[in-house]
Design a protein around this motif. Structure first.
Motif, PDB file in Angstrom:
ATOM      1  N   GLN A  82      27.957  28.540 -22.736  1.00  0.00           N
ATOM      2  CA  GLN A  82      28.690  27.329 -22.410  1.00  0.00           C
ATOM      3  C   GLN A  82      29.895  27.207 -23.315  1.00  0.00           C
ATOM      4  O   GLN A  82      29.889  27.705 -24.431  1.00  0.00           O
ATOM      5  N   LEU A  95      30.585  20.595 -24.323  1.00  0.00           N
ATOM      6  CA  LEU A  95      29.622  19.553 -23.975  1.00  0.00           C
ATOM      7  C   LEU A  95      30.346  18.212 -24.066  1.00  0.00           C
ATOM      8  O   LEU A  95      31.154  17.995 -24.975  1.00  0.00           O
ATOM      9  N   LYS A 146      22.254  19.300 -19.600  1.00  0.00           N
ATOM     10  CA  LYS A 146      22.874  20.598 -19.888  1.00  0.00           C
ATOM     11  C   LYS A 146      24.357  20.503 -20.218  1.00  0.00           C
ATOM     12  O   LYS A 146      24.920  21.433 -20.772  1.00  0.00           O
ATOM     13  N   ILE A 147      24.990  19.379 -19.863  1.00  0.00           N
ATOM     14  CA  ILE A 147      26.448  19.293 -20.053  1.00  0.00           C
ATOM     15  C   ILE A 147      26.891  18.229 -21.041  1.00  0.00           C
ATOM     16  O   ILE A 147      28.076  18.042 -21.246  1.00  0.00           O
ATOM     17  N   LEU A 173      34.875  21.050 -16.808  1.00  0.00           N
ATOM     18  CA  LEU A 173      33.716  20.224 -17.174  1.00  0.00           C
ATOM     19  C   LEU A 173      33.994  18.746 -16.918  1.00  0.00           C
ATOM     20  O   LEU A 173      33.150  18.033 -16.376  1.00  0.00           O
TER      21      LEU A 173
END
Length: 161
Positions: free
Chosen positions: A138, A141, A51-52, A30
């Protein structure tokens, strides 16, 4: 015999279960993706950014984007957060490592050679990305970026310009 049956029963019950593991590899992936595909996220929203990043960090970023539109550019920082400077480049090699873990997140460092101008000496620098656990599927984040000079992007963007 009973032990064999018990093992078989447990094995069958686990066959339909998805094992979900989030570790260092996913955290580093990520961090690398943020730099590679969303490098300018600190100044403008990039496709897929929402989204991240964590909802709280996204709100801070949105406030900064609105401020930038209103003020015509500079709002909270007068330098590039990846560099901790107005000028220069991220030089090779770029290395990622998980440097801290907590119950709800990890810190990933991105170390690189800071290059002010070609042919000048390079300086080792590090950016730290704070990641928080995310809901499946996921893993993580992005919740903050701490610049090479120690400024928290999230804190800066939540404050007054």
């Amino acid at each position: 015999m009973r032990t064999g049956l018990l093992i078989a029963a447990v094995s069958l019950s686990l066959c339909g279960t998805t094992v979900f593991a989030c570790g260092d590899r996913e955290a580093i992936s990520l961090a690398s993706r943020l730099f590679a595909k969303h490098r300018l996220f600190y100044a403008q929203e990039t496709p897929g950014l929402k989204k991240i990043v964590s909802p709280a960090f996204y709100q801070a970023l949105k406030g900064h984007y609105r401020c930038g539109e209103k003020e015509g550019g500079i709002c909270h920082l007068d330098y590039e957060p990846w560099l901790g400077a107005q000028d220069g480049e991220v030089g090779a090699p770029v290395k990622y490592a998980v440097t801290a873990r907590s119950a709800d997140g990890v810190s990933v460092s991105m170390s690189y050679a800071f290059v002010l101008e070609p042919g000048t000496p390079k300086k080792a620098q590090t950016v730290v990305l704070q990641l928080q656990k995310a809901a499946e599927p996921q893993c993580w984040l992005v919740d903050d970026l701490v610049t090479p000079i120690g400024d928290s992007l999230a804190k800066s963007y939540r404050g007054k310009p």
